[in-house]
Design a protein around this motif. Structure first.
Motif, PDB file in Angstrom:
ATOM      1  N   ALA A 370       0.860  -1.193   0.000  1.00  0.00           N
ATOM      2  CA  ALA A 370       0.000   0.000   0.000  1.00  0.00           C
ATOM      3  C   ALA A 370       0.894   1.239   0.000  1.00  0.00           C
ATOM      4  O   ALA A 370       1.527   1.530   0.985  1.00  0.00           O
ATOM      5  CB  ALA A 370      -0.895  -0.014   1.246  1.00  0.00           C
ATOM      6  N   SER A 371       0.966   1.894  -1.099  1.00  0.00           N
ATOM      7  CA  SER A 371       0.225   1.769  -2.337  1.00  0.00           C
ATOM      8  C   SER A 371       1.000   2.509  -3.413  1.00  0.00           C
ATOM      9  O   SER A 371       1.985   3.151  -3.127  1.00  0.00           O
ATOM     10  CB  SER A 371      -1.180   2.397  -2.192  1.00  0.00           C
ATOM     11  N   VAL A 372       0.492   2.440  -4.639  1.00  0.00           N
ATOM     12  CA  VAL A 372       1.133   3.189  -5.727  1.00  0.00           C
ATOM     13  C   VAL A 372       0.047   3.804  -6.613  1.00  0.00           C
ATOM     14  O   VAL A 372      -0.921   3.126  -6.954  1.00  0.00           O
ATOM     15  CB  VAL A 372       2.097   2.286  -6.534  1.00  0.00           C
ATOM     16  N   PRO A 373       0.150   5.099  -6.950  1.00  0.00           N
ATOM     17  CA  PRO A 373      -0.831   5.684  -7.857  1.00  0.00           C
ATOM     18  C   PRO A 373      -0.558   5.231  -9.288  1.00  0.00           C
ATOM     19  O   PRO A 373       0.605   5.159  -9.710  1.00  0.00           O
ATOM     20  CB  PRO A 373      -0.598   7.195  -7.740  1.00  0.00           C
ATOM     21  N   GLY A 374      -1.616   4.926 -10.013  1.00  0.00           N
ATOM     22  CA  GLY A 374      -1.483   4.507 -11.408  1.00  0.00           C
ATOM     23  C   GLY A 374      -2.822   4.685 -12.104  1.00  0.00           C
ATOM     24  O   GLY A 374      -3.536   3.712 -12.322  1.00  0.00           O
ATOM     25  N   PRO A 375      -3.162   5.929 -12.452  1.00  0.00           N
ATOM     26  CA  PRO A 375      -4.494   6.183 -13.028  1.00  0.00           C
ATOM     27  C   PRO A 375      -4.754   5.385 -14.299  1.00  0.00           C
ATOM     28  O   PRO A 375      -5.888   4.927 -14.530  1.00  0.00           O
ATOM     29  CB  PRO A 375      -4.497   7.699 -13.283  1.00  0.00           C
ATOM     30  N   VAL A 437      -3.422  -0.201  -6.150  1.00  0.00           N
ATOM     31  CA  VAL A 437      -3.147   0.846  -7.136  1.00  0.00           C
ATOM     32  C   VAL A 437      -4.280   1.859  -7.044  1.00  0.00           C
ATOM     33  O   VAL A 437      -5.455   1.490  -7.031  1.00  0.00           O
ATOM     34  CB  VAL A 437      -3.065   0.267  -8.566  1.00  0.00           C
ATOM     35  N   THR A 438      -3.923   3.144  -6.940  1.00  0.00           N
ATOM     36  CA  THR A 438      -4.942   4.179  -6.758  1.00  0.00           C
ATOM     37  C   THR A 438      -4.945   5.142  -7.938  1.00  0.00           C
ATOM     38  O   THR A 438      -3.957   5.264  -8.656  1.00  0.00           O
ATOM     39  CB  THR A 438      -4.649   4.986  -5.477  1.00  0.00           C
ATOM     40  N   LYS A 439      -6.092   5.830  -8.093  1.00  0.00           N
ATOM     41  CA  LYS A 439      -6.139   6.855  -9.137  1.00  0.00           C
ATOM     42  C   LYS A 439      -5.275   8.037  -8.703  1.00  0.00           C
ATOM     43  O   LYS A 439      -4.519   8.588  -9.477  1.00  0.00           O
ATOM     44  CB  LYS A 439      -7.581   7.289  -9.372  1.00  0.00           C
ATOM     45  N   LYS A 440      -5.433   8.443  -7.429  1.00  0.00           N
ATOM     46  CA  LYS A 440      -4.578   9.490  -6.850  1.00  0.00           C
ATOM     47  C   LYS A 440      -3.961   8.947  -5.572  1.00  0.00           C
ATOM     48  O   LYS A 440      -4.486   8.006  -4.981  1.00  0.00           O
ATOM     49  CB  LYS A 440      -5.416  10.738  -6.521  1.00  0.00           C
ATOM     50  N   ARG A 441      -2.886   9.579  -5.109  1.00  0.00           N
ATOM     51  CA  ARG A 441      -2.181   9.024  -3.959  1.00  0.00           C
ATOM     52  C   ARG A 441      -3.034   9.093  -2.698  1.00  0.00           C
ATOM     53  O   ARG A 441      -3.841   9.998  -2.514  1.00  0.00           O
ATOM     54  CB  ARG A 441      -0.846   9.746  -3.754  1.00  0.00           C
ATOM     55  N   LYS A 442      -2.823   8.121  -1.837  1.00  0.00           N
ATOM     56  CA  LYS A 442      -3.623   8.038  -0.611  1.00  0.00           C
ATOM     57  C   LYS A 442      -2.830   7.307   0.469  1.00  0.00           C
ATOM     58  O   LYS A 442      -2.178   6.320   0.183  1.00  0.00           O
ATOM     59  CB  LYS A 442      -4.912   7.254  -0.916  1.00  0.00           C
TER      60      LYS A 442
END
Ligand SMILES: [Zn+2]
Length: 533
Positions: A370-375, A437-442
């Motif tokens: 947890a975690s990496v952004p990858g839109p 994988v997130t759209k934006k960082r969190k």
């Protein structure tokens, strides 16, 4: 020089408010003293932002709240709360962002100007509750919180009592110390007392207004030439535990209003970045003596501060976690911690994990990342749906200094919508690794952050999180824990950071430095300081 934009700080409070009216007005006899409620504004911007990260923070990241919607950020300002009845509250603008890279000048100016416009409309004020973090970096502007409070003073004047509440990882420049009247910060890290601290500062402001005592007679400020990462100053362990446990009794003394110790923020390169002690009150000897005692205790302990968990290289941490019988085994991926100011999209650690042979098959040790952004990858996961195969790149759009985008090829296990920060989150299983994988960082700080994605961290062998010290829910869940010193915008190894502008000598960078002068400096009262601006 006083600005012409300044509204005369006429006291609307009590006809007999001695500390606010001039002494000549004190004797004005009012046969039926009708206590008007004090008029108090609420304002503040909160972010800690790293100047060692290539990321930039824009206005929308602050999720600004205006007017009455500001109350929803504070349980103690609920409609039926006792505090609401003690003043005419005039909320202006509150903005709070996840930590990140430096705030753009455009975003800062926009948020400040919106705050000032609203303050102009609703004044005059007896008090202002200023809710800031204190470690905001703005591109091309030193000491933004000092700039902000001076610009607020130009609108509200110098008679208004400003009560400032901060994070203990914020910085207190001399300019901020002079232009505020009351000031405090958290006494716990992790910040379990955040809301309690804000409430305390609001109550102290009310008490000073209601009692007519007004501004503190004395404010002591002591800069301490120590710069430490927050992960070495958890108040759960010594020496910070004892140092911070002494703050509440110090603040409770007769003649003292409040006492506070700031660790400061290590990932910005400005002269104001170092530890500070401040004590406010009406008893000069107690104010200065208490400040000096707290500052000395911090300085004396400087060599004792160490990481809250055993540390190691990522390789060492993974080796121990794989060999361990204790699960879940937590590993902090600390260099890119988004809640300290990392870009949150560094891929270095995830690439290393996916390259390890132990995790190549689904029967290997289970690991949550947890975690990496990858839109782009999130979009592909939505297209194929849960159970579908997905392949694509993620991360390294903002911070590609240590590794490029990571190739992720696996099965979509979950898709969730609606998070304020992430917007969309997906879980992709690659071998025995579950990559979020997130759209934006969190940030991932709560058990429900995992369970809502159908992940069960308690039943997982290894949980790797972009975080520094574990926040309470994760700490309580861990069977074991290591803090991996990984690269990123908030590298925990301060000696690797290219400081140019902090004051020197500074502990621990200058190990053989002499003892500093830790005598208390009584700083100018806000009205005197303001006249110089
Ligand atoms: Zn903090």
């Amino acid at each position: 020089m006083l600005s012409c934009a300044m509204i005369a700080g006429t006291s609307l409070l009590f006809n007999n408010a001695t500390a606010i009216n001039t002494p000549g007005e004190k004797s004005n006899f009012n046969p039926a003293p009708q206590k008007a409620l004090p008029r108090i504004a609420i304002a503040g911007l909160a972010i800690e932002s790293s100047t060692f990260s290539p990321a930039l923070t824009h206005e929308e990241a602050f999720h600004a709240k205006y007017g009455a919607s500001v109350y929803s950020s504070y349980p103690f300002f609920a409609d039926d709360s006792p505090i609401r009845k003690r003043a005419v509250w005039l909320p202006s603008l509150i903005g709070k962002s996840l930590p990140g890279g430096a705030v753009t000048r455009e975003a800062y100016e926009s948020l400040v100007n919106k705050t000032l416009d609203s303050l102009k409309k609703n004044g005059p004020y007896d008090g202002l509750f200023l809710d800031i973090h204190g470690a905001m970096s703005v591109a091309g502007l030193d000491d933004p919180e000092g700039d902000f409070i001076v610009r607020i003073r130009k609108v509200i004047g110098t008679k208004t009592i400003i009560s400032t509440s901060m994070d203990l990882h914020g910085n207190v420049s001399l300019r901020l110390a002079e232009n505020t009247d009351l000031i405090t910060c958290y006494r716990m890290a992790p910040h379990e007392d955040a809301m309690e601290t804000k409430q305390r500062e609001v109550k102290k402001l009310l008490q000073r207004l209601e009692s007519g005592k007004g501004k503190p007679a004395y404010k002591a400020w002591i800069p301490i030439p120590v710069l430490l990462p927050g992960e070495k100053t958890s108040t759960r362990i010594e020496p910070a535990k004892s140092i911070y446990e002494a703050v509440a009794p110090a603040a409770a003394q007769q003649g003292i209003i409040d006492a506070a110790i700031w660790v400061g923020y290590a990932w910005a390169d400005e002269p104001r970045n170092h530890a500070v002690v401040m004590v406010t009150g009406d008893d000069k000897e107690k104010v200065t003596g208490t400040a000096e005692r707290l500052a000395q205790s911090f300085w004396n302990a400087r060599s004792g501060f160490s990481f809250v968990a055993p540390t190691g290289t990522l390789e060492e941490c993974l080796n121990k976690a794989i060999a361990s019988t204790k699960h879940p085994f937590f590993i902090s991926d600390s260099g890119d911690n988004p809640t300290a100011g990392g870009a949150g999209d560094v891929t270095w650690t995830l690439k290393e994990i996916l390259a390890r042979s132990e995790f190549k098959s689904a029967s290997g040790p289970s690991l949550i990342y947890a975690s990496v952004p990858g839109p782009g990858l999130v979009q592909k996961a939505i297209a194929v749906g849960i159970g579908g195969r997905v392949e694509g790149n993620a991360g390294a759009e903002v911070d590609a200094r240590y590794a490029g985008p990571v190739e992720i090829s696996g099965t979509v296990k979950a898709i969730e919508y609606g998070g304020r920060d992430a917007e969309v989150e997906v879980v992709v299983q690659v071998g025995s690794v579950y990559v979020i994988v997130t759209k934006k960082r969190k940030p991932y700080h709560y058990e429900k952050d995992f369970t809502r994605l159908t992940l069960n961290p308690r039943k997982t062998d290894i949980v790797v999180v972009k975080i520094g010290y574990l926040v309470p829910e994760l700490y309580d869940m861990r069977a074991d824990w290591l803090l991996a010193i990984t690269p990123g915008g908030v590298d925990q190894n301060l000696e690797r950071l290219p400081y140019k502008r902090i004051q020197r000598p500074m502990f621990p960078l200058d190990k053989t430095m002499a003892d500093p002068d830790l005598s208390a400096r009584l700083v100018a009262a806000s009205d005197k300081a303001f006249q110089r601006n």
